[in-house]
Design a protein around this motif. Structure first.
Motif, short mmCIF file in Angstrom:
data_model
loop_
_atom_site.label_atom_id
_atom_site.label_comp_id
_atom_site.label_asym_id
_atom_site.label_seq_id
_atom_site.Cartn_x
_atom_site.Cartn_y
_atom_site.Cartn_z
N ILE A 35 1.58 -10.50 -2.14
CA ILE A 35 1.42 -9.32 -1.29
C ILE A 35 -0.03 -8.99 -1.01
N VAL A 36 -0.83 -8.89 -2.05
CA VAL A 36 -2.19 -8.35 -1.93
C VAL A 36 -3.08 -9.16 -0.99
N PRO A 37 -3.03 -10.50 -0.97
CA PRO A 37 -3.91 -11.24 -0.07
C PRO A 37 -3.68 -10.98 1.41
N GLN A 38 -2.59 -10.31 1.77
CA GLN A 38 -2.35 -9.98 3.17
C GLN A 38 -3.20 -8.80 3.65
N PHE B 194 -6.80 -10.49 -6.33
CA PHE B 194 -6.05 -11.13 -5.25
C PHE B 194 -6.54 -10.75 -3.85
N TYR B 195 -7.48 -9.83 -3.73
CA TYR B 195 -7.99 -9.49 -2.40
C TYR B 195 -8.87 -10.62 -1.87
N MET C 22 0.31 -0.83 -2.19
CA MET C 22 1.00 -0.03 -3.21
C MET C 22 1.87 -0.96 -4.04
N THR C 23 1.52 -1.15 -5.30
CA THR C 23 2.30 -2.03 -6.16
C THR C 23 2.63 -1.33 -7.48
N PHE C 24 3.90 -1.33 -7.83
CA PHE C 24 4.38 -0.79 -9.11
C PHE C 24 3.83 0.61 -9.35
N LEU D 160 1.48 -1.00 5.67
CA LEU D 160 1.71 -0.67 4.27
C LEU D 160 2.27 -1.91 3.59
N LEU D 161 1.56 -2.45 2.61
CA LEU D 161 2.02 -3.58 1.82
C LEU D 161 2.53 -3.04 0.49
N PHE D 162 3.74 -3.41 0.11
CA PHE D 162 4.30 -2.83 -1.11
C PHE D 162 5.00 -3.88 -1.96
N CYS D 163 4.97 -3.64 -3.25
CA CYS D 163 5.71 -4.44 -4.23
C CYS D 163 6.10 -3.47 -5.34
#
Length: 208
Positions: free
Chosen positions: A29-32, A50-51, A105-107, A132-135
């Motif tokens: 997710i994060v690399p996007q 991961f960025y 936004m992750t966990f 919005l990227l989410f996991c």
């Protein structure tokens, strides 16, 4: 804040959220992310590695749990991207409308007291064409697992920093005004009540 919350819980969260399966989910997710990024709930900074420095200009990261940010700042110093870490929740940054290209936004959504107002504030500060990227872990589709999530959540919350096991993540995101453009859902591992994961991306509904 009691001693458990200040000293023990941050270490437990860091260990639980850095397992191989969870880190693999972050890595998808994060690399996007691109442009100016807002990360919600940075915690101890497990997403930072991961960025992609070729795509991300700056990162503003918020988390009210200030006791976790010493480690996050150390991890931020290692990635070569400017990172500003603030000990506030998303509604405490008072950012300009339409400021950010990406929100990560992750966990995190599991432990926000009022998730829909928080998501609406994210949409306010996100550019109209932003993502919005989410996991996030949440309510499982299997009835036996979901029943256990409902039973366990009242007992789990005080042990895990307010974490809800039973939140319907896609429904919350859409209720706040986002349109989900990509969604994957799967169990990462056992125990299943803790590890049903929703991941993907969403945009403000007016862009769809």
């Amino acid at each position: 804040m009691n001693p458990y919350q200040r000293y023990v819980l941050p270490k437990i969260i860091d260990i639980a959220c850095s397992t191989d399966a969870v880190m693999s989910a972050r890595a998808k997710i994060v690399p996007q992310a691109l442009g100016e990024v807002l990360e919600i709930g940075i915690g101890s900074g497990l997403n930072l590695e991961f960025y992609d420095g070729q795509k991300v200009a700056t990162i503003v990261a918020v988390d009210p749990a200030a006791q976790m940010q010493t480690v996050a700042r150390r991890r931020a110093d290692a990635i070569g991207i400017p990172v500003e870490i603030m000990a506030v929740d998303v509604q405490g940054i008072h950012a300009a409308t339409d400021r950010f290209d990406t929100i990560v936004m992750t966990f995190t959504l599991c432990s926000i007291n009022e998730p829909i107002p928080a998501l609406q504030e994210m949409m306010r500060v996100l550019k109209p064409a932003g993502r919005l990227l989410f996991c996030e872990h949440g309510l499982a589709p299997d009835a036996p697992v979901a029943r256990w999530q409902q039973r366990l959540t009242p007992w789990w919350k005080p042990l895990a920093g307010g974490c809800h096991l039973n939140r319907d993540i896609p429904a919350l995101i859409e209720a706040a005004g986002f349109s989900i453009e990509e969604l994957r859902a799967e169990y990462l591992s056992a125990p299943r009540a803790l590890t049903y994961i929703y991941s993907g991306s969403a945009r403000p509904s007016c862009q769809n």
